[in-house]
Design a protein around this motif. Structure first.
Motif, mmCIF file in Angstrom:
data_model
loop_
_atom_site.group_PDB
_atom_site.id
_atom_site.type_symbol
_atom_site.label_atom_id
_atom_site.label_comp_id
_atom_site.label_asym_id
_atom_site.label_seq_id
_atom_site.Cartn_x
_atom_site.Cartn_y
_atom_site.Cartn_z
ATOM 1 N N SER A 19 -8.585 -4.133 3.053
ATOM 2 C CA SER A 19 -8.246 -4.374 1.668
ATOM 3 C C SER A 19 -9.209 -5.409 1.141
ATOM 4 O O SER A 19 -10.091 -5.878 1.858
ATOM 5 C CB SER A 19 -6.790 -4.863 1.575
ATOM 6 O OG SER A 19 -6.460 -5.200 0.252
ATOM 7 N N ASP A 49 -9.647 4.494 8.728
ATOM 8 C CA ASP A 49 -9.675 3.820 7.433
ATOM 9 C C ASP A 49 -11.102 3.669 6.919
ATOM 10 O O ASP A 49 -11.363 3.793 5.720
ATOM 11 C CB ASP A 49 -8.994 2.455 7.521
ATOM 12 C CG ASP A 49 -7.479 2.563 7.590
ATOM 13 O OD1 ASP A 49 -6.943 3.565 7.089
ATOM 14 O OD2 ASP A 49 -6.845 1.656 8.142
ATOM 15 N N ASP A 52 -12.124 6.997 5.492
ATOM 16 C CA ASP A 52 -11.241 7.534 4.463
ATOM 17 C C ASP A 52 -11.953 7.594 3.106
ATOM 18 O O ASP A 52 -12.302 6.559 2.531
ATOM 19 C CB ASP A 52 -9.995 6.653 4.353
ATOM 20 C CG ASP A 52 -9.029 7.123 3.277
ATOM 21 O OD1 ASP A 52 -9.181 8.269 2.794
ATOM 22 O OD2 ASP A 52 -8.131 6.338 2.924
ATOM 23 N N ARG A 55 -10.228 5.434 0.313
ATOM 24 C CA ARG A 55 -9.859 4.045 0.630
ATOM 25 C C ARG A 55 -9.969 3.098 -0.576
ATOM 26 O O ARG A 55 -9.239 2.115 -0.655
ATOM 27 C CB ARG A 55 -10.693 3.517 1.788
ATOM 28 C CG ARG A 55 -12.189 3.433 1.535
ATOM 29 C CD ARG A 55 -12.921 2.973 2.800
ATOM 30 N NE ARG A 55 -14.360 2.899 2.600
ATOM 31 C CZ ARG A 55 -15.194 3.917 2.730
ATOM 32 N NH1 ARG A 55 -14.708 5.102 3.095
ATOM 33 N NH2 ARG A 55 -16.488 3.779 2.513
ATOM 34 N N SER A 56 -10.862 3.391 -1.517
ATOM 35 C CA SER A 56 -11.039 2.489 -2.653
ATOM 36 C C SER A 56 -9.818 2.457 -3.556
ATOM 37 O O SER A 56 -9.591 1.473 -4.279
ATOM 38 C CB SER A 56 -12.268 2.889 -3.471
ATOM 39 O OG SER A 56 -12.087 4.168 -4.074
ATOM 40 N N ARG A 58 -6.789 2.131 -2.740
ATOM 41 C CA ARG A 58 -5.831 1.125 -2.266
ATOM 42 C C ARG A 58 -5.923 -0.157 -3.090
ATOM 43 O O ARG A 58 -4.915 -0.797 -3.399
ATOM 44 C CB ARG A 58 -6.089 0.836 -0.788
ATOM 45 C CG ARG A 58 -5.184 -0.212 -0.161
ATOM 46 C CD ARG A 58 -5.568 -0.416 1.297
ATOM 47 N NE ARG A 58 -4.749 -1.437 1.948
ATOM 48 C CZ ARG A 58 -3.606 -1.193 2.572
ATOM 49 N NH1 ARG A 58 -3.138 0.049 2.606
ATOM 50 N NH2 ARG A 58 -2.929 -2.171 3.151
ATOM 51 N N LYS A 365 -5.229 13.940 3.409
ATOM 52 C CA LYS A 365 -5.051 12.612 3.992
ATOM 53 C C LYS A 365 -3.610 12.408 4.436
ATOM 54 O O LYS A 365 -3.346 11.818 5.496
ATOM 55 C CB LYS A 365 -5.452 11.521 2.998
ATOM 56 C CG LYS A 365 -5.238 10.105 3.552
ATOM 57 C CD LYS A 365 -5.604 9.022 2.554
ATOM 58 C CE LYS A 365 -5.253 7.647 3.100
ATOM 59 N NZ LYS A 365 -5.564 6.554 2.131
ATOM 60 N N TYR A 438 -2.388 5.027 -1.507
ATOM 61 C CA TYR A 438 -2.686 3.610 -1.284
ATOM 62 C C TYR A 438 -2.392 3.104 0.123
ATOM 63 O O TYR A 438 -2.730 1.972 0.450
ATOM 64 C CB TYR A 438 -1.934 2.734 -2.300
ATOM 65 C CG TYR A 438 -0.459 3.058 -2.456
ATOM 66 C CD1 TYR A 438 0.469 2.736 -1.472
ATOM 67 C CD2 TYR A 438 0.004 3.694 -3.604
ATOM 68 C CE1 TYR A 438 1.808 3.023 -1.625
ATOM 69 C CE2 TYR A 438 1.346 3.998 -3.768
ATOM 70 C CZ TYR A 438 2.245 3.660 -2.785
ATOM 71 O OH TYR A 438 3.582 3.956 -2.931
ATOM 72 N N SER A 440 -2.785 2.931 4.302
ATOM 73 C CA SER A 440 -3.877 3.073 5.267
ATOM 74 C C SER A 440 -3.321 3.450 6.641
ATOM 75 O O SER A 440 -2.119 3.342 6.904
ATOM 76 C CB SER A 440 -4.645 1.756 5.376
ATOM 77 O OG SER A 440 -3.813 0.756 5.956
#
Length: 458
Positions: A19, A49, A52, A55-56, A58, A365, A438, A440
């Motif tokens: 994060s 992660d 992924d 991932r952005s 999140r 995902k 959001y 992971s």
């Protein structure tokens, strides 16, 4: 060597997630949780992660804080989705419009209030696999259930029964019983609740079809959730629809746990109607406006009754204040009042993310995340817990329901104490939902590690 492993087990901590900020979650309980497997799972989560593609996203959502001030491990999007950070700006914009325009805000500005919902309806239409005109955003979920039952529960003679799933959400059962009683019928005689076989927790498709066939002469409506809120089972839409229609019954779905969670094709599947909320997986905000789907084949059916209001009136003539109702074409005819502006603004922030990503990428995902969670739960190897959600990916969404055989709620409270937000349902069910928007893989790892630690300590 045993002493070394004992020491490492006591010192084991649930490490940080990926994060913008590093998050630490300490599990202060003494246990030995297979150090080697912990390292392997931690590295797997980390690598997944990193790879992924989503991932952005999140970092575009606000995570609640635990009592130590750290971002919580939030696995409860099946009850309430997180706040999209840009929602604050979108809502503030409408507050400013109110201040600047007053009543003129209905018709002035870049997006006047009278048309604010149009883009949201377009986004949601894609999410549920509908055609333009088959979806509208209105009311709240429970109100929409009632609205649809007015139109689509039409008992006639002995064809008056309603088939429902095992353990539907209480709002569904309350609404169904009230409509049965309103029509002078007895829920005990009319409502058929299909239960799993002895010792099982999910419904078998062949059993559903058998019951539908059994009631082929007296079944008026089949009404199911798309994903059972309690056990997380996903039902086979095409099979259910075909079975219901083959005996002359209509079929509707509560998509509260399906919309934004699984891929839906309501028009193609020939579903008669569906309702859903936007505050769970769709992150629209607490008790925000809900959605409604009506298949286009019903638009010109004059036998269908509905409750009417001025927002369902022909929009080109709406402000002429005519005494006779002229319905809009499509699902919008079922609207009764103008939608709350601030709710729409918050929903807009969330639905834009779904539009940008698409449900296929989210579902891909989700399958990986929930499969990882399933394997982590199995690796704990504690007889006090049992996953009652189907293992097959196509039979579940992103929720796993974990039965605590002892019903010991201390396990749930201990998770909350460690900053892990999940959901408890009686009797003794922990519902865990790693939401692909959001959450992971590391969130899953931390949850599983701490749950194992808690089980060892109780």
């Amino acid at each position: 060597m045993a002493i070394i492993f004992w020491f490492l087990g006591n010192a084991l901590t649930c490490v940080h997630g990926i994060s913008n900020e590093t998050r630490h979650l300490t599990c202060p309980v003494k246990f030995v949780f297979s150090l080697y497997m912990s390292i392997v799972d931690d590295q797997y989560a980390l690598s997944q992660d990193i790879q992924d593609p989503l991932r952005s996203y999140r970092d575009r959502y606000s995570f609640p804080r635990d009592k130590r001030g750290n971002a919580a491990i939030y696995l409860c999007g099946n009850s309430l989705g997180l706040l999209p950070l840009k929602a604050r700006d979108y809502i503030q914009k409408e507050i400013d419009r109110w201040a600047d325009f007053g009543v003129k805000g209905h018709f002035e500005g870049d997006i006047p209030w009278v048309s604010l919902q149009d883009s949201l309806v377009a986004h949601t239409t894609k999410l549920v696999g509908a055609l333009p005109g088959e979806v509208t955003i209105m009311n709240t979920l429970s109100v929409n259930i009632h609205m649809m039952l007015v139109s689509f529960y039409r008992p006639s003679g002995k064809r008056n029964k309603i088939l429902i799933e095992w353990n539907p959400f209480p709002s569904d059962i309350y609404a169904l019983k009230s409509h049965i009683r309103y029509r002078g019928l007895d829920p005990k005689e009319v409502l058929v609740e299909l239960k799993p076989r002895e010792g099982e927790y999910v419904l078998r498709e062949e059993d559903i079809h058998e019951v539908i066939k059994k009631h082929e002469d007296d079944l008026a409506l089949v009404y199911f959730g798309s994903v059972n809120y309690l056990n997380g089972q996903v039902y086979s839409f095409p099979g259910l629809v075909d079975a219901a229609h083959s005996v002359g019954a209509l079929i509707g779905f509560d998509l509260a746990h399906g919309a934004g969670n699984i891929i839906l094709n309501l028009h193609q599947w020939n579903v008669d109607f569906a309702v859903w909320c936007h505050y769970k997986y769709l992150n629209g905000g607490p008790n925000c406006l809900a959605g409604c789907f009506i298949h286009e084949k019903h638009f010109n059916n004059t036998e269908i009754q509905r409750l009417e209001g001025w927002w369902g009136h022909d929009k080109e003539r709406r402000f002429l204040m005519e005494p006779d109702f002229i319905p809009m074409q499509g699902a919008e005819a079922w609207q009764v009042s103008g939608p709350p502006t601030f709710s729409l603004a918050g929903m807009k922030a969330a639905l834009e993310d779904f539009e940008a990503i698409g449900m296929k990428a989210l579902r891909d995902k989700s399958i990986k995340l929930t499969s990882y969670l399933y394997s982590m739960m199995e690796s704990i190897g504690d007889s006090r817990i049992q996953i009652i959600t189907p293992k097959e990916a196509d039979q579940r969404g992103c929720q796993l329901s974990i039965r605590i055989h002892s019903g010991d709620k201390r396990i749930f409270y201990a998770l909350l104490e460690q900053g892990i937000v999940v959901d408890w349902r009686e009797p003794g069910l922990i519902r865990v939902a790693p939401v692909p928007m959001y959450n992971s893989f590391n969130d899953v790892y931390l949850f599983a590690t701490c749950l194992a630690a808690i089980l060892k300590s109780i």
